[in-house]
Design a protein around this motif. Sequence first.
Motif, PDB file in Angstrom:
ATOM      1  N   UNK A 495      29.716   5.263  42.120  1.00 16.57           N
ATOM      2  CA  UNK A 495      30.323   5.467  40.810  1.00 16.57           C
ATOM      3  C   UNK A 495      30.402   4.134  40.075  1.00 16.57           C
ATOM      4  N   UNK A 496      29.830   4.088  38.875  1.00 18.21           N
ATOM      5  CA  UNK A 496      29.777   2.856  38.088  1.00 18.21           C
ATOM      6  C   UNK A 496      30.635   3.027  36.843  1.00 18.21           C
ATOM      7  N   UNK A 497      31.602   2.145  36.686  1.00 18.42           N
ATOM      8  CA  UNK A 497      32.535   2.214  35.573  1.00 18.42           C
ATOM      9  C   UNK A 497      31.973   1.475  34.356  1.00 18.42           C
ATOM     10  N   UNK A 498      31.998   2.147  33.209  1.00 21.44           N
ATOM     11  CA  UNK A 498      31.536   1.506  31.976  1.00 21.44           C
ATOM     12  C   UNK A 498      30.135   1.883  31.569  1.00 21.44           C
ATOM     13  N   UNK A 499      29.547   2.891  32.191  1.00 25.12           N
ATOM     14  CA  UNK A 499      28.191   3.342  31.855  1.00 25.12           C
ATOM     15  C   UNK A 499      28.115   4.846  32.023  1.00 25.12           C
ATOM     16  N   UNK A 500      27.639   5.546  31.006  1.00 25.85           N
ATOM     17  CA  UNK A 500      27.529   6.994  31.064  1.00 25.85           C
ATOM     18  C   UNK A 500      26.484   7.423  32.091  1.00 25.85           C
ATOM     19  N   UNK A 501      26.739   8.536  32.787  1.00 20.75           N
ATOM     20  CA  UNK A 501      25.825   9.013  33.826  1.00 20.75           C
ATOM     21  C   UNK A 501      24.422   9.260  33.304  1.00 20.75           C
ATOM     22  N   UNK A 502      24.318   9.767  32.085  1.00 19.41           N
ATOM     23  CA  UNK A 502      23.013  10.147  31.540  1.00 19.41           C
ATOM     24  C   UNK A 502      22.091   8.933  31.405  1.00 19.41           C
ATOM     25  N   UNK A 503      22.653   7.802  30.961  1.00 17.56           N
ATOM     26  CA  UNK A 503      21.833   6.604  30.734  1.00 17.56           C
ATOM     27  C   UNK A 503      21.866   5.632  31.903  1.00 17.56           C
TER      28      UNK A 503
END
Length: 543
Positions: A495-503
């Motif tokens: 899980x990466x905080x600060x980046x939308x899953x789509x991009x």
Amino acid sequence: MNKKPYLLLNAFLAKKEHVSLNIADFLKDNAQVNAYELDSQHELEGKLFVKVPEAKKPKWSGFTEKITGVSIDELGNQSSSAVLIIKTNDYTMAFTFGYGRFLIDTKYFIQDFGIKTALNTLNHDSLRSVDLYTLEDQAVQKKSQASRESGVGIFGIDISKDVLRAVTGSPKAGVDLKNISGGDSVFSFGIEINVDEISDLVSVLAGYYNNDSYKDGFSWVDNIRRVKENSEIDKLNDKLVGALKNDQSKISITIPEIIQWDTIWGFSFTRNKSLINPTIEEKHYFNHLDLTSLSIESIKRDRLFVYDTYENENEYNMYKCMYFEFKESDKTYVLFSGFWYEIDNSFMSRIDSSLEQIELSTLPFPKVYAWDEVDDGKTKSKIETEGDYNERAAKDHGYYLLDKKLIKSDRTTTAIELCDLMTEDKQFIHVKHRKGGSAGLSHLFAQGSVSAEVLLGDRNFRKVTRKVLKKVKVGLQDSVSIDGFKSDGVEVVFLILGEDSISLKENLPFFSKVNLTKAHENLTQRGFSVSVAGVEKEDRPSA
């Protein structure tokens, strides 16, 4: 018949476009040399350049002379250096002796002549040493030596991120050379040879370079190449300056090393140092650039400032913080941590194809909070720490909080976390801020991989893990059996905080893509499921 003399030679092959240069032009401008014509009886076109000797004393001589009270003449020494440059109808080649390689201007010589010629002439099962440049969070140089001649497999090379810099071994059948070694532009070897055979040797060595037989066993060396030649770097830097002037969206700014992100509260840039934000806001750098005077030198003078919660301020060279990639024909060039790399596009395509196989997580996650607060009369932008986010996500969605619960294993040098968050369905969630850039993301992927691998292979680790899980919730320990534990049904979630899953996958820096695909490959081969997710920022609700 007299036995031919045996020589150890270092060879450099001039680029085609420079073969017509005057022989002396291949030397550095500041080379202090005496030039010698070649004896006409050998019918060779070329010259020998010998460095003017200069007697020097070692740095420690001052100490020894002081302790004895006398000048010690025997400590004076001088090195011998020479360059023999030979021209044939088709090629120009330099042979160096002693420290002679430091007399030639390497911009005129083929950058991969040494490594490629070595790979084309070596018996691939006779390797004695390899020098690698491993692209992790930072580029790391490594040298591996085998106790006897070995195949490449013994050196543990990771073809997805290891750049082969140099190799040493024995010649393959049909190659009349000995003690072969090659790295970058220099090819070193032993040979029995008469002076009159030098011109033929030039043609033979050029022929060894101008074939692709190395691809039978070393095709992966074309995946990634570090660009070292100054003239080529200058051209790539011009591309960077052009992008800064015309298309800044292609450039991202990251910190070129791993730091403790939970202790970082802000970032700022040269020319607006007082404008501090909780994440790296690239627009605050780009918008204050003086495009009319922009140059690589001005970029290297600029700084990214990093502030931690202990009132410490660190700074980083902006050039080393920039990540930039662009494509040209069959190559992609990447600026990473202050170095340029050339990536083979077929390798790039394989990485992108591997990324497409990685699923997006279906788990729900809250967005990460961001807000402004006033401190000592100054407004500072803040972003939720990973620890606070994990606590909130656990509370909002019923996940189990395992952040900072360290477990020791005999297979790791330090205690590790099983994960940051966990679900009833054996989904192990590892969380990291996007603001950490390539270094932080690579650490995230390595963390998830190591944890899962240790869980699968270390019985004692599972035993301690069960105790930790039981303290979190009675019954949760049943997710991890001491014996007979299987990876089937276990999912590792990044899980990466600060980046939308789509991009998310598309916007990862290239070397983070490599590390993610490597983690996916390693984990899925062991039976784990792997997915990724991202969450954007949102304003923190009013209290």
